[in-house]
Write an enzyme that holds these catalytic residues in place. Sequence first.
Site, PDB file in Angstrom:
ATOM      1  N   ASN A   1     -15.975  -3.350   1.030  1.00 54.61           N
ATOM      2  CA  ASN A   1     -15.591  -2.273   1.922  1.00 54.61           C
ATOM      3  C   ASN A   1     -16.532  -2.111   3.111  1.00 54.61           C
ATOM      4  OD1 ASN A   1     -13.346  -1.458   0.423  1.00 54.61           O
ATOM      5  ND2 ASN A   1     -14.686  -0.393  -1.016  1.00 54.61           N
TER       6      ASN A   1
ATOM      7  N   SER B   1      -9.432   7.462  -2.629  1.00 49.00           N
ATOM      8  CA  SER B   1     -10.750   7.322  -3.276  1.00 49.00           C
ATOM      9  C   SER B   1     -11.728   6.579  -2.365  1.00 49.00           C
ATOM     10  CB  SER B   1     -10.610   6.582  -4.609  1.00 49.00           C
ATOM     11  OG  SER B   1      -9.883   5.375  -4.447  1.00 49.00           O
TER      12      SER B   1
ATOM     13  N   ASP C   1      -5.014   6.851  -3.469  1.00 48.12           N
ATOM     14  CA  ASP C   1      -5.483   8.208  -3.792  1.00 48.12           C
ATOM     15  C   ASP C   1      -6.651   8.631  -2.903  1.00 48.12           C
ATOM     16  OD1 ASP C   1      -7.501   6.578  -4.671  1.00 48.12           O
ATOM     17  OD2 ASP C   1      -7.774   7.609  -6.594  1.00 48.12           O
TER      18      ASP C   1
ATOM     19  N   ASP D   1      -5.352 -13.589  13.934  1.00 52.59           N
ATOM     20  CA  ASP D   1      -4.202 -14.243  14.566  1.00 52.59           C
ATOM     21  C   ASP D   1      -4.631 -14.563  15.983  1.00 52.59           C
ATOM     22  OD1 ASP D   1      -1.946 -14.896  16.027  1.00 52.59           O
ATOM     23  OD2 ASP D   1      -0.761 -13.157  15.399  1.00 52.59           O
TER      24      ASP D   1
ATOM     25  N   HIS E   1      -7.140  -1.422   0.969  1.00 51.98           N
ATOM     26  CA  HIS E   1      -8.329  -1.230   0.129  1.00 51.98           C
ATOM     27  C   HIS E   1      -8.259   0.077  -0.649  1.00 51.98           C
ATOM     28  CE1 HIS E   1     -11.360  -4.329   1.859  1.00 51.98           C
ATOM     29  NE2 HIS E   1     -10.128  -4.797   1.913  1.00 51.98           N
TER      30      HIS E   1
END
Length: 336
Positions: free
Chosen positions: A97, A77, A75, A238, A67
């Site tokens: 998010n 962010s 970066d 999984d 993400h």
Amino acid sequence: MDKKILFLFFFCITLHLAAIVSAQLQVGFYNTKTRCPAAETIVRDTVRSRFSSDRTITAALLRMYFHDCFVRGCDASLLIDSKNTKNKKSEKDAGANGSVREYGLIDQIKSKLEATCPNTVSCADIIALATRDAVALAGGLNYSIPTGRRDGLVSDPSQVNLPGPSITVPQAIQTFQSKGFNVNEMVSLLGGHTVGITHCGFIQEDRLSRDDGSMDKNLFTSLRKTCSANGGSSVFLDQNTSLVVDNSFYKQLKLKKGILKIDQLLESDRSTAGIVTTFSSNPNAFQQAFANALIKLGNTQVLVGKSGEVRKNCRAFNPPPVRSSNPFLFVFGPQA
Ligand code: HEM
Ligand SMILES: *[C@@H]1O[C@H](CO)[C@@H](O)[C@H](O)[C@H]1NC(C)=O
Ligand SMILES: *[C@@H]1O[C@H](CO)[C@@H](O)[C@H](O)[C@H]1NC(C)=O
Ligand SMILES: CC(=O)N[C@H]1CO[C@H](CO)[C@@H](O)[C@@H]1O
């Protein structure tokens, strides 16, 4: 040609090359006296210690890495807290998010690094290194990951445009292609779903509202039960080796035991089915492809050299440097 001119010519080229090289990521970037030789050990030890009491951090870090890297590049962010941005919102506040976790682990690593080598190791590199270490601890390859990323100066929720679990394979291919990944790399990266969970909300409509034959019958019955019990429930992505980085995810897809719609579609779409088959039967092929794809993910639109900054606190941009008093400003006063 004049020797002096020739010399100058090559001198300039060398300088230029040096500038290009220094503007790239490199393995062991921090491993010089003037930087932070202990950096990778500090990250690894902290991750190892957390992992020993909570193996789910591998999933949390893999998702955080994805993400972060898919929005404005790797970066950090994603780490900015909303109160630290002008409009009081940051990437963290974007719907996609909502369930990214383990920001606290990044803080813990950062504070140890600041104590040993202040203002040196970027938050973006911490995410990349911690993910590498957690993947290795959970059974994945212990790959070398280049470092030297710098932290970004923008975190804007309106720029978060991550794929959702209901997208089709062609749409996913397009999304990954736009970030420079081919189909093989995309299928490898989705192998990240070999660990971790999904909340029922992401599969309720696509996978559980009716039996369309795309899911193993027993699994369908059991997930319906789990997910109807409590709206906030979650299930492993999984179902066989839920905490291990291995090729079992692809074996599950072959058995129609994929959880997210996009995961199961990888097994039936013409453009990805063959790759799923290869990874399901060849664990080494998967491990190598996964490691390579994670390294490549870490190169996505990185800031290097003097771009961006090295954040002191991963949750906030550095404060602007204190201006030394400007004598002109003192004499003439601020411009109107
Ligand atoms: C088409 C691309 C992708 C889609 C649509 C997608 C979607 C999702 C969704 C819906 C969840 C459940 C989140 C929750 O309920 O908390 C999830 C979890 C997760 N995703 Fe993905 N994902 C994608 C690609 C990736 C990639 C490339 C990685 C990493 C290499 C990744 C790693 C993970 C992990 C590890 C989790 C579990 C997180 C946890 O347990 O906290 N995903 N993903
Ligand atoms: C990965 O490799 C490093 C250095 O070679 C080593 O110190 C570390 O213990 C390894 N990690 C795992 C989980 O094996
Ligand atoms: C399930 O996990 C076991 C190891 O715990 C492994 O041997 C087996 O192959 C896996 N089965 C599938 C279908 O993924
Ligand atoms: C946990 C969290 O911050 N969730 C937010 C995610 O973003 C959406 C808006 O896009 C908010 O409604 C959630 O509260």
